[in-house]
Design an enzyme around this catalytic site. Sequence first.
Site, short mmCIF file in Angstrom:
data_model
loop_
_atom_site.label_atom_id
_atom_site.label_comp_id
_atom_site.label_asym_id
_atom_site.label_seq_id
_atom_site.Cartn_x
_atom_site.Cartn_y
_atom_site.Cartn_z
N HIS A 43 58.22 31.36 42.56
CA HIS A 43 58.74 32.96 43.00
C HIS A 43 59.87 32.92 42.22
CE1 HIS A 43 61.38 29.59 44.08
NE2 HIS A 43 60.33 29.38 45.10
N HIS A 46 61.32 30.09 40.58
CA HIS A 46 60.36 29.09 39.47
C HIS A 46 61.25 30.27 38.13
CE1 HIS A 46 58.13 28.07 42.40
NE2 HIS A 46 58.49 26.89 41.82
N GLN A 64 54.25 12.70 45.88
CA GLN A 64 55.31 13.10 46.22
C GLN A 64 55.59 13.60 48.08
OE1 GLN A 64 56.14 15.53 43.00
NE2 GLN A 64 57.26 17.20 45.02
N ASP A 121 67.50 21.73 44.25
CA ASP A 121 66.52 20.36 44.64
C ASP A 121 67.96 19.58 44.20
OD1 ASP A 121 64.09 20.98 46.17
OD2 ASP A 121 63.56 21.62 44.41
N SER A 173 62.49 29.94 48.16
CA SER A 173 61.40 28.19 48.20
C SER A 173 59.80 28.74 48.80
CB SER A 173 61.88 27.26 49.91
OG SER A 173 61.04 26.46 49.60
P1 AMP Z 1 58.71 23.34 43.07
O1 AMP Z 1 57.63 24.28 42.56
O2 AMP Z 1 59.36 23.12 44.69
O3 AMP Z 1 58.79 21.81 43.26
O4 AMP Z 1 59.84 23.73 42.23
C1 AMP Z 1 59.84 23.72 40.86
C2 AMP Z 1 61.20 23.60 39.95
O5 AMP Z 1 61.26 25.21 40.48
C3 AMP Z 1 61.93 23.03 40.47
O6 AMP Z 1 63.12 21.87 39.64
C4 AMP Z 1 62.84 23.61 41.61
O7 AMP Z 1 64.25 23.25 41.71
C5 AMP Z 1 63.24 24.90 41.01
N1 AMP Z 1 62.82 25.66 42.46
C6 AMP Z 1 62.60 25.68 43.23
N2 AMP Z 1 63.57 27.03 44.19
C7 AMP Z 1 64.05 26.97 43.29
C8 AMP Z 1 65.59 28.15 43.44
N3 AMP Z 1 65.86 29.03 44.26
N4 AMP Z 1 66.36 28.75 42.91
C9 AMP Z 1 66.14 27.44 41.53
N5 AMP Z 1 65.56 26.66 41.44
C10 AMP Z 1 64.53 26.17 42.21
#
Ligand code: AMP
Length: 275
Positions: free
Chosen positions: A31, A34, A58, A147, A182
């Site tokens: 999204h 990312h 995880q 996060d 998210s």
């Molecule tokens: P994930 O795919 O949920 O493991 O997230 C991958 C990366 O994207 C991680 O570093 C998250 O912290 C970051 N991320 C997820 N959601 C957001 C958001 N709303 N704003 C900024 N970074 C994000």
Amino acid sequence: MLIARTINDLNTARATLGAALGFVPTMGALHEGHLALIEAAKANGAKVATSIFVNPTQFGPNEDFSRYPRTEDADLEKLAAAGCHLVWLPNVATMYPPNAATTITLTGPATNWEGAIRPGHFAGVATVVAKLFGQVRPSHAYFGEKDFQQVQVITRMVSDLLLPVEIIAIPTIREPDGLALSSRNRFLSPEDRARAPMLYATLRTAATAISAREDVTKTIDSACNNLTAAGLAPDYFNLVDARSLEPITSLTAPARILAAAKLGPIRLLDNIAVG
Ligand code: AMP
């Protein structure tokens, strides 16, 4: 855009990208949050690699590993449009060969909050991120402040293990109503989706009150009561030192409020800087 699914393909692709490489590890279902990490990596001037790997280690036994959204085709389109140079799509056997005997053990910033509620979660995160760093060999890696605890855990791991990569934290991308983007938000019912912005609204109210030197304990009690009244079930809502993530009861800089609350089938995670 180069797409690698095996270590051989990754090594061949990596060799074309030069020493400076920005890296964005993800679990897919991409999204705008990312994509903001990829934009930041591009703005730094280097080539950009992204990984997509839904990391089984995880997730706890009762968590949503099998239900986690997997949208590879749409993800690859988004990454190509964003100007990503390399996508690394390893499978579980590549990341976790059967004879693997090494897992990263963490204390410090991994101890409380998500670390206490999800035993083993950060060991899984740190281990997979260390492996991805070894495979991709980035000069810079980008993580979202969404996060916040994860950023501190990874920053500390890189420092403690002397890994040659610079960690860069990127501010949270939000919906217009404040809800942090998210991959799991899609599982909210319309009623829960309408309630969800309450978490960030409550964080903002509490951060303003604590910055104005109102009592920390009373502010946090009132925030938790407001969340509960709105139909959210807080797991924690705490003022912490922004580096150690230890709880604090009076404002010292830099500080952060970390929060997690259950809402319907998911847990919302968010945080805010204070002061
Ligand atoms: P994930 O795919 O949920 O493991 O997230 C991958 C990366 O994207 C991680 O570093 C998250 O912290 C970051 N991320 C997820 N959601 C957001 C958001 N709303 N704003 C900024 N970074 C994000």
